[in-house]
Design a protein around this motif. Structure first.
Motif, PDB file in Angstrom:
ATOM      1  N   ALA A  95       0.908  -1.010   0.058  1.00  0.00           N
ATOM      2  CA  ALA A  95      -0.080  -0.040   0.025  1.00  0.00           C
ATOM      3  C   ALA A  95       0.883   1.327   0.046  1.00  0.00           C
ATOM      4  CB  ALA A  95      -0.908   0.135   1.223  1.00  0.00           C
ATOM      5  N   MET A  96       0.506   2.186  -0.520  1.00  0.00           N
ATOM      6  CA  MET A  96       0.793   3.565  -0.547  1.00  0.00           C
ATOM      7  C   MET A  96       1.260   4.085   1.013  1.00  0.00           C
ATOM      8  SD  MET A  96      -0.062   6.890  -2.508  1.00  0.00           S
ATOM      9  CE  MET A  96      -0.095   6.184  -3.974  1.00  0.00           C
ATOM     10  N   SER A  97       2.493   4.665   1.419  1.00  0.00           N
ATOM     11  CA  SER A  97       2.655   4.960   2.794  1.00  0.00           C
ATOM     12  C   SER A  97       1.836   6.436   3.022  1.00  0.00           C
ATOM     13  CB  SER A  97       4.142   5.178   3.003  1.00  0.00           C
ATOM     14  OG  SER A  97       4.385   6.105   2.295  1.00  0.00           O
ATOM     15  N   LEU A  98       1.941   6.617   4.137  1.00  0.00           N
ATOM     16  CA  LEU A  98       0.989   7.804   4.516  1.00  0.00           C
ATOM     17  C   LEU A  98       1.871   9.005   4.041  1.00  0.00           C
ATOM     18  CD1 LEU A  98      -1.175   8.742   6.323  1.00  0.00           C
ATOM     19  CD2 LEU A  98       0.468   9.107   8.158  1.00  0.00           C
ATOM     20  N   GLU A  99       3.070   8.846   4.398  1.00  0.00           N
ATOM     21  CA  GLU A  99       3.971  10.123   3.801  1.00  0.00           C
ATOM     22  C   GLU A  99       3.847  10.484   2.452  1.00  0.00           C
ATOM     23  OE1 GLU A  99       7.880   9.814   5.259  1.00  0.00           O
ATOM     24  OE2 GLU A  99       7.291   9.449   7.465  1.00  0.00           O
ATOM     25  N   GLU A 100       3.847   9.259   1.542  1.00  0.00           N
ATOM     26  CA  GLU A 100       3.792   9.318   0.242  1.00  0.00           C
ATOM     27  C   GLU A 100       2.481  10.122  -0.153  1.00  0.00           C
ATOM     28  OE1 GLU A 100       4.689   6.002  -2.838  1.00  0.00           O
ATOM     29  OE2 GLU A 100       5.532   5.495  -1.015  1.00  0.00           O
ATOM     30  N   ALA A 101       1.562   9.482   0.470  1.00  0.00           N
ATOM     31  CA  ALA A 101       0.246  10.046   0.052  1.00  0.00           C
ATOM     32  C   ALA A 101       0.154  11.244   0.404  1.00  0.00           C
ATOM     33  CB  ALA A 101      -0.982   9.279   1.063  1.00  0.00           C
ATOM     34  N   LYS A 102       0.641  11.993   1.549  1.00  0.00           N
ATOM     35  CA  LYS A 102       0.484  13.412   1.954  1.00  0.00           C
ATOM     36  C   LYS A 102       1.196  14.088   1.032  1.00  0.00           C
ATOM     37  CE  LYS A 102       0.025  13.410   6.704  1.00  0.00           C
ATOM     38  NZ  LYS A 102       0.790  13.449   8.132  1.00  0.00           N
ATOM     39  N   MET A 103       2.449  13.764   0.373  1.00  0.00           N
ATOM     40  CA  MET A 103       3.459  14.516  -0.788  1.00  0.00           C
ATOM     41  C   MET A 103       2.419  14.602  -1.688  1.00  0.00           C
ATOM     42  SD  MET A 103       7.140  12.913   0.009  1.00  0.00           S
ATOM     43  CE  MET A 103       7.643  12.974  -1.714  1.00  0.00           C
ATOM     44  N   ARG A 104       1.945  13.528  -2.224  1.00  0.00           N
ATOM     45  CA  ARG A 104       0.948  13.386  -3.474  1.00  0.00           C
ATOM     46  C   ARG A 104      -0.056  14.467  -3.377  1.00  0.00           C
ATOM     47  NH1 ARG A 104       0.210  12.026  -7.875  1.00  0.00           N
ATOM     48  NH2 ARG A 104      -1.758  11.177  -8.849  1.00  0.00           N
ATOM     49  N   ARG A 105      -0.639  14.396  -2.120  1.00  0.00           N
ATOM     50  CA  ARG A 105      -1.720  15.505  -2.191  1.00  0.00           C
ATOM     51  C   ARG A 105      -1.188  16.712  -1.987  1.00  0.00           C
ATOM     52  NH1 ARG A 105      -5.611  15.380   3.061  1.00  0.00           N
ATOM     53  NH2 ARG A 105      -3.873  16.920   3.884  1.00  0.00           N
ATOM     54  N   ALA A 106      -0.124  16.870  -1.423  1.00  0.00           N
ATOM     55  CA  ALA A 106       0.342  18.277  -1.485  1.00  0.00           C
ATOM     56  C   ALA A 106       0.574  18.761  -2.999  1.00  0.00           C
ATOM     57  CB  ALA A 106       1.554  18.310  -0.504  1.00  0.00           C
ATOM     58  N   GLU A 107       0.945  17.727  -3.583  1.00  0.00           N
ATOM     59  CA  GLU A 107       1.616  18.230  -5.055  1.00  0.00           C
ATOM     60  C   GLU A 107       0.327  18.416  -5.645  1.00  0.00           C
ATOM     61  OE1 GLU A 107       3.731  15.170  -7.641  1.00  0.00           O
ATOM     62  OE2 GLU A 107       5.070  15.240  -6.085  1.00  0.00           O
ATOM     63  N   LEU A 108      -0.926  17.623  -5.628  1.00  0.00           N
ATOM     64  CA  LEU A 108      -2.037  17.752  -6.316  1.00  0.00           C
ATOM     65  C   LEU A 108      -2.599  19.214  -6.114  1.00  0.00           C
ATOM     66  CD1 LEU A 108      -3.796  14.666  -6.241  1.00  0.00           C
ATOM     67  CD2 LEU A 108      -2.978  15.717  -8.116  1.00  0.00           C
ATOM     68  N   GLN A 109      -2.421  19.634  -4.651  1.00  0.00           N
ATOM     69  CA  GLN A 109      -2.981  20.789  -4.157  1.00  0.00           C
ATOM     70  C   GLN A 109      -2.218  22.048  -4.847  1.00  0.00           C
ATOM     71  OE1 GLN A 109      -2.659  20.715  -0.110  1.00  0.00           O
ATOM     72  NE2 GLN A 109      -4.955  20.525   0.208  1.00  0.00           N
ATOM     73  N   ARG A 110      -1.025  21.760  -4.957  1.00  0.00           N
ATOM     74  CA  ARG A 110      -0.213  22.809  -5.457  1.00  0.00           C
ATOM     75  C   ARG A 110      -0.599  23.101  -7.114  1.00  0.00           C
ATOM     76  NH1 ARG A 110       5.870  22.461  -5.351  1.00  0.00           N
ATOM     77  NH2 ARG A 110       5.700  22.396  -7.752  1.00  0.00           N
ATOM     78  N   ALA A 111      -0.814  21.857  -7.814  1.00  0.00           N
ATOM     79  CA  ALA A 111      -1.089  22.154  -9.059  1.00  0.00           C
ATOM     80  C   ALA A 111      -2.367  22.564  -9.181  1.00  0.00           C
ATOM     81  CB  ALA A 111      -0.928  20.613  -9.531  1.00  0.00           C
ATOM     82  N   ARG A 112      -3.236  22.411  -8.403  1.00  0.00           N
ATOM     83  CA  ARG A 112      -4.561  22.917  -8.232  1.00  0.00           C
ATOM     84  C   ARG A 112      -4.582  24.458  -8.034  1.00  0.00           C
ATOM     85  NH1 ARG A 112      -7.575  19.902  -4.330  1.00  0.00           N
ATOM     86  NH2 ARG A 112      -6.511  18.090  -5.303  1.00  0.00           N
ATOM     87  N   ALA A 113      -3.816  24.871  -7.234  1.00  0.00           N
ATOM     88  CA  ALA A 113      -3.831  26.203  -7.106  1.00  0.00           C
ATOM     89  C   ALA A 113      -3.058  27.046  -8.344  1.00  0.00           C
ATOM     90  CB  ALA A 113      -2.910  26.391  -5.628  1.00  0.00           C
TER      91      ALA A 113
END
Lengths: 771, 611
Positions: free
Chosen positions: A214-232
């Motif tokens: 499974a994807m680890s928590l940190e990875e998931a967080k990083m990915r989410r942050a990335e996505l957020q940035r992209a969205r912004a």
């Protein structure tokens, strides 16, 4: 308000100036220097007042920088009026002394100790507590909203919710405890080993394993942050684009466009240098744009603007110019660009083209000196072009003739021949034009145009020919010669069909007229054409078109008389001669029938119409008459209430919807409601629906197994909630849904007794107050 | 009772002529017989093309390869696909699926199963409602795709008869057909010479396996006509007017001189129903378990055979009833009357659902096709008409026949047969769904006596004709549905299967009162009672709970929501609503005026002279 204030201050200023002006004349202070300084001061004052108009330091009062003329106990200068008097200032002596320090400290202490505020009364405290508690709990509960929504919309819910994780046992683990025993198994394993097939361990590649993890928590967080940035970022860009789009200045846009175009050109040039294939692709894009332009009428003076300009162009030079500009733009856009690989493309084209083009190409290549033979081929002038453009209109005729002539033969061969002939003709024409134009100058662009046009033209003729072939094949049975007839043939069956569909009458009558017309029945019968004949006539005189629209409208009302009396074509072409050896008795019976028919006909129709009228009358809603005879006037035998009264007390029933058989003279449809069937219908709309049609849509698909496949049936009838027998259904937990357990502590707020909570708070408050 | 496969009366057909006839009433249980295929193949290629044009074959879904679930193109050849997708997905084991994804389904087939009527516009719906609607639509699509996919299982294709160019198929004799087809099919053509007991009525069971017939002079028999095994044969010693199988072949209703009798397949009389007397015609509605009887006394009686009750006895008020048929689409009974009308009946209504004036003379025969779209009538005026039953009830086509048709019947695939004297004419439709075109008969046949009863056999290309000389079973290629539903009516079912089916059918019995012109009305909301209930509720509560609450302006920022401004805002909204209303009413008025104008022509001065 501010304006008022400004006016006031200005007024004050002028007064002040007057005041100040007065002492100026005074000889005591009148010195030259002072006069100068006075002017300066005035200027400064003016500046100040003006700056005070700005609002920020409006309140700042004017200071006096010099000693006033008269110093007395009656006249206190306003110096330092803006400052606040502090107790410490008063206490402070001219010289600092230690004796006063203690007093000062005491004073400070006194000042720091405020008086205790009065405690809030009980109700208010409770209210505040309730509010806080409510906010907190609602915030906590709002977390569950999406889950609740999801569960409500779910097709099926399975309880208990928490699923046991299916133990994932990879095959190699299973295999490890297992060994080949039987000879067959051993043989298979031997084979596998020989081929170095992984048998046990590496059935899964590391990549697959990684993906299994499974994807680890940190990875998931990083990915989410990335996505957020992209969205912004995206939203920024969008906002910017929107802003730019809103700019109305035409000039701005024009400039922008030009700049962009320049940039694009530069880039393209660079690209050409660096990566010629990419450049080619770019070129293709441009070509596509050209095609689009050719298809559209965007710059062809056909738009609203252009039309208005065209009107103005007579008088206005600018308008004329603008129109011309537009046309020029069109030309520019539609101009074909030079593509180096064109000839190659052409070669890679369809077989037909390959068949046809090569001659011309060879010629061209022989003529050519440069790299591209197409470019250097002699151009055809505009006149030539026009000729070619005219060609397609001329062409179909002989073409059609050819087709029709060749019909008798085997078609395929003939078609090919014709095609070939066609192209030979074309080619010769082109050659001729070449010869004519050889001497003339070489205009590369124009040749391009002409070539492309020719190719297009060829294609067009090809497609035309194909179509015609199709048509001719369709009407194979008829041995008709020329095209026009072919075209006439096609609509004919339709007409016939129409005539058959409804044997429509020539004249149109309403129901009321019908009976009257019955008297003329025989006369009309003669008028009535047989449907096929009608069709023929329709075909023959298309001049009738002026009448036709009216007719069509009225045709909806079908004449009953016609319906029954029109002679339908009789079957006489029975394959087996079915001439009936009529028995004598039968013949007699027949005659009787004939007589019966002759007399029956009219009666049947009249009876039917009568019946229908009665049915219509009976189904009409009844008016309610509320007149009371003798009320307000004389009553008795032979006296009737006046018409006015009757009119006044008559409640007219609302007109119902039109009858279904309104336009169908030969039908009586019962409008009564089938109450037994209505008992089975739905009569209450379920919750989310507001209109019966919405609900009807959801129940229109049958769900029974009679109408559906087994799978579909099972899916349509799955229960909404499934519970496992013998399992406890526990309330939903935050962990199960994906929230961290910390939310539970938030939830705990809920469970607490609000009363106790408030009491607790009160205690704390009390403690504070004591302190 | 004798039975003899009758050879053609005329000269034996020549061989070269036979070559022209091609017929394939092949069933899946039949082997592809060599002679028929041999005959089929040597036809010129041009003819073949025409065949395809005439009868569009069902696109074979197995060959359609596209990624989307529903493909628009009917066929994409295999090669093309392979070239396009050179590298299909590889699975873990290395094996590759040459046809990845679910098999695509042609759109037209899917459309056939879609039942949501999208022509009606919906009012604006809230998001929750919209969700539900979307779900319903998705479900419909999914189920229809599944159903379309299962069409693959209908492997059989209907056969048909086709002449060479210019050749009239009507000239082909039964003997020719019998010679051309395989033995199994040829055995389905037979004549029963029963001259003793007068003209016969006949009836096939729903599975098409059994045949019952009754002669006017009392001869009643039932047999498995495929194997020719006789089930029972009796003489009821009374006039037999009509005979009909009930839901299964085990029960038999016979309309005798006085009363209606019910026999079992052993010929034992089970019931004598005295409430149905002087019955002239019988019809059985299989899904409602209703036996409809039309009597000389003018009554149409519905008898529920599952509980043995009379559901309704309706007085048609039109004299003697002897023309009756039922509409398989909505189970409405059609009665033909002597005044040229055809009336449509349902047991739930005392009056006819509709009355159609069809002929100037009396109506002699009525038939409705299996989809309930077309009705064929023939009258004393020697006309044969085909009516459209989809709401308009208008004649689509009409023909005058030399003698008029006394009996009519539709086959499962829409072939129309008419019995005129001793001749039987069969017309076929142009396409799959159109009405039979009365231009050219498809087949004709002459019998040894005047026709008295006609019925196409379900699931067999066979037409049974009862006449004064007995029973004739003729071959009509393309008459019947080639694929049967094994769960619904299985010709090969065993006794046990039949019993199980019986139980299931009884469980799914449709109530008699649901019979109405539009069988889909059940899927509609009863709007009238809905509105009635709403009105009552409003009366009870004193206010309308669903009414839109009047606009209440929201309080705004400090200082801006003074009473005056609140009132102003309220007034603004009110005015807007009012304006909308006025606009609507104006539009309606204009609409009405437009409608009213054309109908009322201007009165002219000359009108007074017109009468």
């Amino acid at each position: 308000m501010s304006a008022n204030r400004a006016a006031e201050s200005l007024l004050a200023l002028s007064q002040h100036e007057e005041l100040v002006d007065l002492p100026e004349d005074y000889p005591l202070s009148a010195s030259e220097d002072e006069g100068d300084s006075d002017g300066e001061r005035k200027h400064q004052k003016l500046l100040e007042t003006i700056s005070s108009l700005g609002g920020k330091n409006r309140r700042k009062l004017a200071e006096r920088s010099e000693a006033s003329l008269k110093v007395s106990e009656f006249n206190v200068s306003s110096e330092g009026s803006g400052e606040k008097l502090v107790l410490a200032d008063l206490l402070e002596p001219v010289k600092t002394s230690s004796s006063l320090a203690t007093v000062k400290k005491q004073l400070n202490r006194v000042k720091s100790k405020k008086t205790v505020e009065l405690p809030l009364n009980k109700e208010e405290v409770e209210r505040i507590h309730r509010e806080v508690a409510f906010n907190k709990t609602s915030q906590v509960l709002s977390k569950w909203d999406p889950i609740v929504l999801k569960n409500r919309q779910a097709e099926q819910l399975v309880f208990p919710m928490e699923k046991e994780q299916p133990a994932f046992a990879p095959i190699e683990h299973v295999l490890s405890g297992w060994k080949a025993r039987t000879p067959l198994e051993q043989e298979i394993f031997n084979l596998l080993h020989k081929n170095k097939q992984p048998v046990t361990d590496p059935l899964l590649t590391p990549v697959e394993k990684a993906s299994l993890r499974a994807m680890s928590l940190e990875e998931a967080k990083m990915r989410r942050a990335e996505l957020q940035r992209a969205r912004a970022l995206q939203s920024y860009y969008e906002a910017r684009a929107r802003r730019e789009k809103k700019i109305k200045s035409k000039k701005y846009h024009r400039v922008m466009k030009k700049a962009k175009a320049k940039e694009a050109l530069k880039e393209f040039e660079q690209l050409q240098k660096i990566n010629p294939t990419a450049a080619l692709e770019e070129l293709e894009k441009i070509e596509k744009a050209r095609m689009l332009e050719r298809m559209s009428l965007k710059h062809q003076n056909s738009g609203k603007w252009a039309k208005s300009k065209a009107i103005m162009a007579k008088y206005d030079r600018e308008a004329r110019q603008a129109m011309q500009e537009q046309l020029a733009k069109n030309k520019e856009l539609t101009q074909k660009l030079q593509v180096a690989s064109e000839s190659e493309e052409e070669e890679g084209g369809t077989e037909v083209e390959e068949l046809l083009v090569p001659d011309a190409m060879h010629e061209a290549q022989m003529n050519a000196d440069g790299p591209n033979p197409w470019m250097l081929r002699s151009c055809t002038s505009d006149a030539q072009e026009a000729e070619i453009q005219e060609d397609p209109e001329q062409l179909p005729e002989p073409l059609a003739h050819n087709v029709s002539e060749s019909e008798g033969d085997e078609r395929l061969v003939a078609e090919e021949e014709i095609l070939l002939k066609e192209f030979e003709e074309k080619r010769s024409l082109r050659k001729r034009s070449e010869l004519n134009q050889d001497a003339e100058s070489v205009g590369s662009q124009e040749t391009k145009d002409s070539i492309s046009r020719e190719v297009l033209f060829e294609l067009r003729t090809l497609s035309q020919k194909l179509k015609e072939n199709h048509q001719s094949r369709k009407q194979k049975a008829s041995s008709v010669g020329t095209v026009p007839q072919v075209q006439r043939e096609v609509p004919a069956p339709e007409e016939e069909e129409e005539a058959l569909l409804l044997q429509r009458p020539e004249r149109v009558q309403t129901l009321e007229e019908l009976e009257e017309l019955e008297k003329e029945g025989c006369l009309q019968n003669k008028e009535l054409p047989r449907p096929v004949l009608e069709g023929h006539r329709l075909k023959k005189n298309p001049n009738n078109q002026t009448d036709s629209p009216k007719k069509k409208k009225k045709e909806q009302m079908i004449d009953l008389q016609n319906l029954l009396t029109t002679k339908s074509p009789s079957v006489k072409s029975l394959a087996v001669p079915t001439t009936i050896e009529e028995l004598e008795g039968e013949a007699e019976r027949d005659q009787k029938q004939m007589i019966k028919e002759a007399f029956a006909g009219d009666d049947v129709i009249r009876d039917f119409l009568k019946e229908k009228r009665e049915a219509v009358e009976a189904s009409k809603p009844q008016d309610v008459d509320l007149t009371l005879p003798g009320w307000g006037e004389w009553g008795g035998v032979g006296l009737r209430p006046s018409a006015k009264k009757r009119r006044r007390f008559l409640i007219k029933a609302p007109e119902g919807p039109p009858r279904k058989d309104k336009n169908l003279p030969n039908v009586i449809i019962n409008e009564k409601r089938n109450i037994y069937a209505a008992a089975h219908q739905v009569r209450v709309l379920p919750y989310p629906f507001t209109h019966h049609r919405q609900f009807e849509r959801t129940i229109q698909t049958p769900i029974g197994s009679t109408w559906n496949t087994q799978r579909a049936f099972q899916k349509l009838t799955t229960p909404k909630i499934v519970t496992k027998a013998g399992h406890i259904i526990k309330p939903i937990k935050a962990e199960n849904v994906g929230y961290r357990s910390s939310s539970r502590s938030d939830l705990s707020v809920l469970q607490r007794n609000p009363k106790r909570l408030s009491a607790h708070h009160k205690k704390q408050l009390k403690k504070n107050s004591i302190d | 009772m004798e039975r003899a496969p009758k050879p053609g009366r005329d000269v034996p057909p020549k061989k070269d002529k036979l070559q022209a006839k091609r017929k394939k009433p092949r069933r899946y249980w039949e082997e592809e017989t060599a002679p028929t295929t041999a005959r089929a193949s040597p036809g010129p290629p041009r003819n073949k093309k025409r065949n395809q044009e005439l009868r569009p074959q069902r696109p074979k879904t197995a060959h359609i390869l596209k990624k989307s679930r529903i493909s628009k193109k009917p066929q994409v050849p295999k090669k093309l696909r392979k070239r396009k997708n050179p590298e299909p997905q590889r699975s873990l084991s290395g094996a590759q699926d040459p046809f990845p994804g679910p098999a695509p389904v042609p759109v037209e087939v899917v459309q056939k199963f879609c039942r949501i009527d999208k022509s009606k516009k919906l009012p604006h719906s809230k998001s929750k409602t919209r969700n539900r609607l979307e779900v319903a639509e998705a479900e419909e699509k999914e189920t229809s795709v599944k159903a379309a996919r299962s069409e693959l299982l209908l492997a059989e294709e209907p056969g048909f008869l086709e002449g060479e160019d210019g050749e009239d198929t009507a000239k082909i004799l039964q003997a020719d057909i019998v010679e051309a087809v395989d033995i199994a099919s040829a055995a389905k053509h037979f004549d029963l010479n029963l001259r003793q007991f007068g003209p016969y009525r006949l009836n096939y069971s729903r599975t098409g396996r059994h045949l019952a017939f009754g002669g006017r002079r009392g001869h009643v028999a039932a047999l498995d006509w495929v194997t020719k095994r006789l089930m029972c044969e009796i003489n009821v010693m009374e006039t037999v007017r009509d005979i009909r199988f009930l839901h299964s072949e085990a029960l038999l209703a016979v309309a005798q001189n006085r009363w209606l009798h019910i026999y079992d397949n052993q010929g034992i009389e089970l019931h004598c129903i005295r409430r149905c007397d002087r019955v002239t015609r019988l019809e059985f509605l299989p899904f409602h378990f209703l036996l409809a009887t039309a009597s000389e006394t003018g009554f149409l009686t519905y008898l529920d055979v599952s509980v043995g009750k009379i559901v309704a006895a309706l007085n048609a008020r039109a004299g003697r009833l002897d023309v009756m048929t039922w509409n398989p689409y909505n189970a409405v009974i059609h009665l033909g009357h002597s005044n040229g009308t055809v009336s449509l009946w349902s047991p739930a209504m005392k009056e006819p659902l509709a009355k159609i004036l069809c002929h100037r003379g009396g109506v002699r025969a009525v038939a409705v096709d299996s989809t309930g779209t077309y009705m064929a009538t023939s009258g004393l005026d020697h006309q044969l008409k085909i009516f459209d039953l989809r709401g308009t009830f208008q004649p689509l086509s009409a023909r005058t026949l030399p003698q008029g048709a006394g009996h009519l019947a539709f086959s499962q695939r829409g072939l129309l047969v008419a019995g005129m004297g001793d001749v039987v004419n069969i017309w076929a439709g142009q396409g799959q769904t159109g009405p039979p075109s009365l231009e050219q008969p498809y087949l004709t046949h002459r019998l040894s006596g005047p026709v008295h009863g006609l019925q196409f056999c379900p699931f067999e290309d066979v037409l049974g004709v009862g006449h004064s000389g007995g029973i004739t079973s003729m071959l009509v290629p393309g008459a019947a549905e080639p694929n049967f539903d094994g769960l619904e009516s299985n010709p090969y079912r065993s006794r046990k299967q039949r019993q199980e089916w019986e139980v299931k059918a009884l469980l799914e019995k449709v109530p008699a009162e649901l019979i109405c012109l539009d069988p889909r009305a059940l899927a509609e909301v009863d709007v009238i009672s809905l509105e009635q209930e709403k009105k009552e509720r409003i009366e009870r509560l004193g206010y309308d709970p669903e009414a839109k609450t009047p606009f209440q302006p929201k309080p705004k920022q400090k200082g801006r929501s003074s009473t005056a401004s609140l009132v102003k805002r309220k007034r603004k909204v009110m005015d807007e609503d009012h304006r909308d209303k006025v606009r609507q009413s104006l539009e309606q008025q204009q609409h009405k005026q437009k409608k009213a104008k054309p109908s009322r022509a201007r009165p002219s001065a000359l009108d007074r002279f017109v009468h």
